[in-house]
Design an enzyme around this catalytic site. Structure first.
Site, PDB file in Angstrom:
ATOM      1  N   GLY A   1       0.992  -1.463  -0.050  1.00 53.54           N
ATOM      2  CA  GLY A   1       0.160  -0.202  -0.312  1.00 53.54           C
ATOM      3  C   GLY A   1       0.678   1.149  -0.083  1.00 53.54           C
TER       4      GLY A   1
ATOM      5  N   GLY B   1      -0.371   4.603  -1.293  1.00 52.11           N
ATOM      6  CA  GLY B   1      -1.595   5.201  -0.868  1.00 52.11           C
ATOM      7  C   GLY B   1      -1.195   6.178   0.037  1.00 52.11           C
TER       8      GLY B   1
ATOM      9  N   ASP C   1      -0.914   6.934   3.579  1.00 46.38           N
ATOM     10  CA  ASP C   1      -0.145   6.344   4.388  1.00 46.38           C
ATOM     11  C   ASP C   1       1.137   5.882   4.561  1.00 46.38           C
TER      12      ASP C   1
ATOM     13  N   LEU D   1      -2.014  -8.097  -3.588  1.00 40.52           N
ATOM     14  CA  LEU D   1      -2.878  -8.644  -2.822  1.00 40.52           C
ATOM     15  C   LEU D   1      -3.047 -10.183  -2.778  1.00 40.52           C
TER      16      LEU D   1
ATOM     17  N   ALA E   1      -2.013  -1.596   2.593  1.00 42.56           N
ATOM     18  CA  ALA E   1      -2.959  -1.941   1.018  1.00 42.56           C
ATOM     19  C   ALA E   1      -4.148  -2.759   1.594  1.00 42.56           C
TER      20      ALA E   1
ATOM     21  N   GLN F   1      -8.137  -2.061  -0.382  1.00 43.47           N
ATOM     22  CA  GLN F   1      -9.839  -1.408  -0.716  1.00 43.47           C
ATOM     23  C   GLN F   1     -10.238  -0.529   0.793  1.00 43.47           C
TER      24      GLN F   1
ATOM     25  N   SER G   1      -8.381  -0.583  12.269  1.00 39.18           N
ATOM     26  CA  SER G   1      -9.490   0.368  11.826  1.00 39.18           C
ATOM     27  C   SER G   1      -9.751   0.673  13.361  1.00 39.18           C
TER      28      SER G   1
ATOM     29  N   GLU H   1     -12.812   1.459  12.607  1.00 39.68           N
ATOM     30  CA  GLU H   1     -14.042   0.923  12.749  1.00 39.68           C
ATOM     31  C   GLU H   1     -14.412  -0.659  13.226  1.00 39.68           C
TER      32      GLU H   1
ATOM     33  N   TYR I   1     -16.611  -3.775   5.599  1.00 38.09           N
ATOM     34  CA  TYR I   1     -15.083  -3.280   6.235  1.00 38.09           C
ATOM     35  C   TYR I   1     -14.374  -3.416   7.659  1.00 38.09           C
TER      36      TYR I   1
ATOM     37  N   LYS J   1     -12.136  -5.920   9.063  1.00 48.84           N
ATOM     38  CA  LYS J   1     -10.528  -5.566   9.522  1.00 48.84           C
ATOM     39  C   LYS J   1     -10.748  -6.238  10.994  1.00 48.84           C
TER      40      LYS J   1
HETATM   41  P1  NAP Z   1      -5.420   4.268   0.522  1.00 42.66           P
HETATM   42  O1  NAP Z   1      -4.852   5.665   0.438  1.00 42.66           O
HETATM   43  O2  NAP Z   1      -6.670   4.003   0.344  1.00 42.66           O
HETATM   44  O3  NAP Z   1      -4.143   2.981   0.228  1.00 42.66           O
HETATM   45  C1  NAP Z   1      -5.116   1.475  -0.059  1.00 42.66           C
HETATM   46  C2  NAP Z   1      -3.674   1.023  -0.958  1.00 42.66           C
HETATM   47  O4  NAP Z   1      -3.830   0.099  -0.643  1.00 42.66           O
HETATM   48  C3  NAP Z   1      -2.985   1.751  -2.221  1.00 42.66           C
HETATM   49  O5  NAP Z   1      -1.618   1.757  -2.100  1.00 42.66           O
HETATM   50  C4  NAP Z   1      -3.418   0.938  -3.181  1.00 42.66           C
HETATM   51  O6  NAP Z   1      -3.082   0.194  -3.879  1.00 42.66           O
HETATM   52  C5  NAP Z   1      -3.418  -0.672  -1.898  1.00 42.66           C
HETATM   53  N1  NAP Z   1      -4.326  -1.321  -2.802  1.00 42.66           N
HETATM   54  C6  NAP Z   1      -5.435  -1.938  -2.739  1.00 42.66           C
HETATM   55  N2  NAP Z   1      -5.737  -3.312  -2.810  1.00 42.66           N
HETATM   56  C7  NAP Z   1      -4.742  -3.389  -3.145  1.00 42.66           C
HETATM   57  C8  NAP Z   1      -4.879  -5.114  -3.759  1.00 42.66           C
HETATM   58  N3  NAP Z   1      -5.390  -5.716  -4.111  1.00 42.66           N
HETATM   59  N4  NAP Z   1      -3.211  -5.640  -4.080  1.00 42.66           N
HETATM   60  C9  NAP Z   1      -2.585  -4.134  -3.868  1.00 42.66           C
HETATM   61  N5  NAP Z   1      -2.547  -3.345  -3.002  1.00 42.66           N
HETATM   62  C10 NAP Z   1      -3.711  -2.918  -3.117  1.00 42.66           C
HETATM   63  O7  NAP Z   1      -5.773   3.830   2.341  1.00 42.66           O
HETATM   64  P2  NAP Z   1      -4.771   4.962   3.651  1.00 42.66           P
HETATM   65  O8  NAP Z   1      -5.015   5.929   3.627  1.00 42.66           O
HETATM   66  O9  NAP Z   1      -3.709   4.819   2.824  1.00 42.66           O
HETATM   67  O10 NAP Z   1      -5.202   3.608   4.729  1.00 42.66           O
HETATM   68  C11 NAP Z   1      -3.842   2.815   4.297  1.00 42.66           C
HETATM   69  C12 NAP Z   1      -4.328   1.384   5.400  1.00 42.66           C
HETATM   70  O11 NAP Z   1      -5.028   1.393   6.989  1.00 42.66           O
HETATM   71  C13 NAP Z   1      -5.859   0.785   4.573  1.00 42.66           C
HETATM   72  O12 NAP Z   1      -5.823  -0.596   5.018  1.00 42.66           O
HETATM   73  C14 NAP Z   1      -6.715   1.304   5.299  1.00 42.66           C
HETATM   74  O13 NAP Z   1      -7.863   0.502   5.184  1.00 42.66           O
HETATM   75  C15 NAP Z   1      -6.565   1.165   7.706  1.00 42.66           C
HETATM   76  N6  NAP Z   1      -6.737   2.532   7.905  1.00 42.66           N
HETATM   77  C16 NAP Z   1      -6.295   3.832   7.403  1.00 42.66           C
HETATM   78  C17 NAP Z   1      -7.371   4.613   8.238  1.00 42.66           C
HETATM   79  C18 NAP Z   1      -7.537   6.318   7.457  1.00 42.66           C
HETATM   80  O14 NAP Z   1      -8.034   7.232   7.958  1.00 42.66           O
HETATM   81  N7  NAP Z   1      -6.865   6.466   6.711  1.00 42.66           N
HETATM   82  C19 NAP Z   1      -7.746   4.602   9.154  1.00 42.66           C
HETATM   83  C20 NAP Z   1      -7.250   2.781  10.011  1.00 42.66           C
HETATM   84  C21 NAP Z   1      -7.006   2.165   9.528  1.00 42.66           C
HETATM   85  P3  NAP Z   1      -3.856   1.574  -5.046  1.00 42.66           P
HETATM   86  O15 NAP Z   1      -2.866   2.553  -5.552  1.00 42.66           O
HETATM   87  O16 NAP Z   1      -3.611   1.048  -6.580  1.00 42.66           O
HETATM   88  O17 NAP Z   1      -4.895   1.657  -5.160  1.00 42.66           O
HETATM   89  O1  F7E Z   2     -16.515   8.789   6.048  1.00 42.03           O
HETATM   90  C1  F7E Z   2     -20.304  10.792   6.273  1.00 42.03           C
HETATM   91  C2  F7E Z   2     -20.250   9.012   6.107  1.00 42.03           C
HETATM   92  O2  F7E Z   2     -16.053   7.975   3.703  1.00 42.03           O
HETATM   93  C3  F7E Z   2     -16.658  10.548   7.243  1.00 42.03           C
HETATM   94  C4  F7E Z   2     -11.143   5.285   6.321  1.00 42.03           C
HETATM   95  O3  F7E Z   2     -10.341   5.996   6.009  1.00 42.03           O
HETATM   96  O4  F7E Z   2     -11.938   6.182   8.463  1.00 42.03           O
HETATM   97  C5  F7E Z   2     -12.164   6.363   6.904  1.00 42.03           C
HETATM   98  O5  F7E Z   2     -13.580   5.975   7.312  1.00 42.03           O
HETATM   99  C6  F7E Z   2     -17.938   9.672   7.630  1.00 42.03           C
HETATM  100  C7  F7E Z   2     -19.162   9.038   7.495  1.00 42.03           C
HETATM  101  O6  F7E Z   2     -14.437   7.878   5.888  1.00 42.03           O
HETATM  102  C8  F7E Z   2     -20.338  11.557   2.690  1.00 42.03           C
HETATM  103  O7  F7E Z   2     -21.384   8.313   6.233  1.00 42.03           O
HETATM  104  C9  F7E Z   2     -21.207  12.339   4.616  1.00 42.03           C
HETATM  105  O8  F7E Z   2     -19.447   8.791   8.868  1.00 42.03           O
HETATM  106  O9  F7E Z   2     -14.057   9.286   5.248  1.00 42.03           O
HETATM  107  P1  F7E Z   2     -15.123   8.694   5.166  1.00 42.03           P
HETATM  108  P2  F7E Z   2     -14.976   6.094   7.375  1.00 42.03           P
HETATM  109  O10 F7E Z   2     -15.903   5.799   6.403  1.00 42.03           O
HETATM  110  O11 F7E Z   2     -15.285   7.032   8.629  1.00 42.03           O
HETATM  111  C10 F7E Z   2     -11.302   4.402   8.767  1.00 42.03           C
HETATM  112  C11 F7E Z   2     -11.344   4.744  10.866  1.00 42.03           C
HETATM  113  C12 F7E Z   2     -10.869   3.655   8.858  1.00 42.03           C
HETATM  114  O12 F7E Z   2     -10.966   2.475   8.943  1.00 42.03           O
HETATM  115  C13 F7E Z   2     -11.341   3.782   6.909  1.00 42.03           C
HETATM  116  O13 F7E Z   2     -10.038   2.940   6.377  1.00 42.03           O
HETATM  117  O14 F7E Z   2     -18.221  11.185   6.728  1.00 42.03           O
HETATM  118  N1  F7E Z   2     -19.987  11.530   4.932  1.00 42.03           N
HETATM  119  N2  F7E Z   2     -20.839  12.526   3.371  1.00 42.03           N
HETATM  120  C14 F7E Z   2     -19.723  10.897   3.859  1.00 42.03           C
HETATM  121  N3  F7E Z   2     -18.524  10.177   3.580  1.00 42.03           N
HETATM  122  C15 F7E Z   2     -18.389  10.301   2.176  1.00 42.03           C
HETATM  123  N4  F7E Z   2     -16.578   9.158   1.546  1.00 42.03           N
HETATM  124  N5  F7E Z   2     -18.277  10.845   1.124  1.00 42.03           N
HETATM  125  C16 F7E Z   2     -19.697  11.634   1.151  1.00 42.03           C
HETATM  126  O15 F7E Z   2     -20.437  12.418   0.334  1.00 42.03           O
END
Ligand code: NAP
Ligand code: F7E
Length: 332
Positions: A12, A15, A17, A68, A90, A92, A134, A136, A158, A162
């Site tokens: 990942g 992405g 992070d 993956l 990495a 979705q 996460s 979540e 999701y 996780k």
């Molecule tokens: P992101 O921006 O969506 O990046 C996801 C990464 O995974 C990208 O590099 C993507 O590649 C790669 N990927 C997806 N499917 C893959 C596959 N089948 N094979 C290989 N690579 C694949 O996510 P992020 O925000 O950096 O988050 C990083 C991790 O932390 C994720 O697992 C996410 O669920 C978790 N997380 C994020 C948050 C948050 O708030 N950001 C909070 C808690 C947990 P491409 O560039 O090719 O799409």
């Molecule tokens: O939604 C509301 C939506 O998609 C935040 C991921 O990084 O954090 C992330 O997940 C809130 C939700 O993030 C729209 O319903 C309103 O309540 O930005 P989000 P998320 O679902 O919290 C967790 C910790 C992860 O692990 C995940 O990978 O915002 N909301 N209107 C909307 N959300 C989106 N996307 N789009 C809207 O138009």
């Protein structure tokens, strides 16, 4: 061992992070290897600046094709690279989309983690493993704020995937003695956030409306609340976890919640526009279920690893809107 002798592998890496973590590790002198998927477009915008830098690319940073779903390739990459630290990021990552594509989401967030844990377990050298868990996993949380001991009650495919991967990581730590940490991260944002996450969507729209490139912002639930931090601080937490003598699980959060409405209000304030005039509701952005109030207690990582986040909610919103304005016209 000095940081400059260390080898890390990041899944990942393209992405949000992965790109910040890569920069952090490169700055520490690590050799960084990243797994990238084959896509029809060679441009990997978040790490393109590193790929174009001849002093870095193929000197300190190395990219490997892999997916993956392809465990033989993952096993070969880990075997060739022999990482001391493996950051598994990495998959979705969109919660709303996980209701539309549950099977691939669970494959990537759940089963792929199991595959990588197995690969790490079979390496001749010790591998420190970071799993991107996460908030979540807490879903309909039984307590506020949540800690590392809060029961898992996910409310989305999701979150279920996780939760499965988080428990597996614990099992591999306890039964096989693998060094594996769950970073239970709450939402963290930046200008590199994917465009279909709510913070980036809002920041981008505020900037584009201010520059007359758009005239509305269509959102789902404005009352949703989240504990939003800065991605740059959260990748520092990932690194700190793997530097500790023993592996453990850590909640990483700010401890503050804000609603989507507050984010909108703060973003439009940066460009001095009344958001009520531009924001519309579309129920297709509402989720079938939303977690209850997710807010994290990060006492453990603050006390054990001296992790400290920088910056406030207002500063985060400001940074994201300013970045969007600069992307439209770099003179500003
Ligand atoms: P992101 O921006 O969506 O990046 C996801 C990464 O995974 C990208 O590099 C993507 O590649 C790669 N990927 C997806 N499917 C893959 C596959 N089948 N094979 C290989 N690579 C694949 O996510 P992020 O925000 O950096 O988050 C990083 C991790 O932390 C994720 O697992 C996410 O669920 C978790 N997380 C994020 C948050 C948050 O708030 N950001 C909070 C808690 C947990 P491409 O560039 O090719 O799409
Ligand atoms: O939604 C509301 C939506 O998609 C935040 C991921 O990084 O954090 C992330 O997940 C809130 C939700 O993030 C729209 O319903 C309103 O309540 O930005 P989000 P998320 O679902 O919290 C967790 C910790 C992860 O692990 C995940 O990978 O915002 N909301 N209107 C909307 N959300 C989106 N996307 N789009 C809207 O138009």
């Amino acid at each position: 061992m000095k940081d400059s002798d260390k080898i890390a592998l990041i899944t990942g890496i393209t992405g949000q992070d992965g790109s910040y973590l890569c920069e952090l590790l490169l700055a520490k002198g690590y050799k960084v290897h990243g797994v990238v998927r084959r896509t029809s477009n060679m441009l990997r915008s978040r790490i393109e600046h590193l790929r174009r830098n001849e002093e870095i690319y193929d000197q300190q940073l190395f990219l490997h094709y892999g997916d993956l779903s392809d465990s033989t390739t993952l096993r070969r990459i880990v075997g060739d690279v022999r990482p001391m630290e493996l950051y598994h990021l990495a998959g979705q990552s969109h919660v709303g989309l996980s209701f539309e594509i549950p099977e691939s989401t669970c494959e990537e967030a759940g089963m792929a983690t199991l595959r990588l844990l197995e690969v790490a377990r079979s390496q001749p050298q010790p591998v420190k493993f970071y799993h991107a868990s996460s908030s979540e996993i807490f879903g309909n949380a039984s307590e506020i704020p949540q800690t590392e001991n809060t029961p898992l009650r996910p409310t989305s495919p999701y979150g279920c995937a996780k939760a499965f991967a988080t428990q597996l990581a614990r099992v591999y730590r306890e039964s096989h003695g693998l060094y594996v940490c769950n970073g239970i991260l709450y939402n963290h944002e930046s200008p590199r956030r994917g465009e279909n996450f709510v913070t980036r969507k809002i920041a981008r729209a505020a900037a584009r409306i201010a520059r007359n490139l758009d005239n509305e912002l269509v959102l789902g639930n404005l009352e949703s609340q989240r504990d939003w931090g800065r991605a740059q601080d959260y990748v520092q937490a990932m690194w700190l976890m793997l530097q500790h003598e023993t592996a453990d699980d850590y909640v990483v959060a700010t401890g503050e919640t804000h609603s989507v409405r507050e984010f909108v209000d703060a973003a439009f304030a940066v460009v001095d526009l009344p958001w009520e005039k531009y924001v519309k509701h579309d129920p297709s952005f509402d989720r079938p279920t939303e977690p209850a109030r997710l807010v994290g207690c990060a006492d453990k990582i603050r006390e054990t690893l001296s992790w400290k986040p920088a910056g406030s909610f207002r500063q985060l919103v400001h940074e994201m809107v300013e970045a969007e304005l600069a992307a439209i016209d770099p003179r500003f």
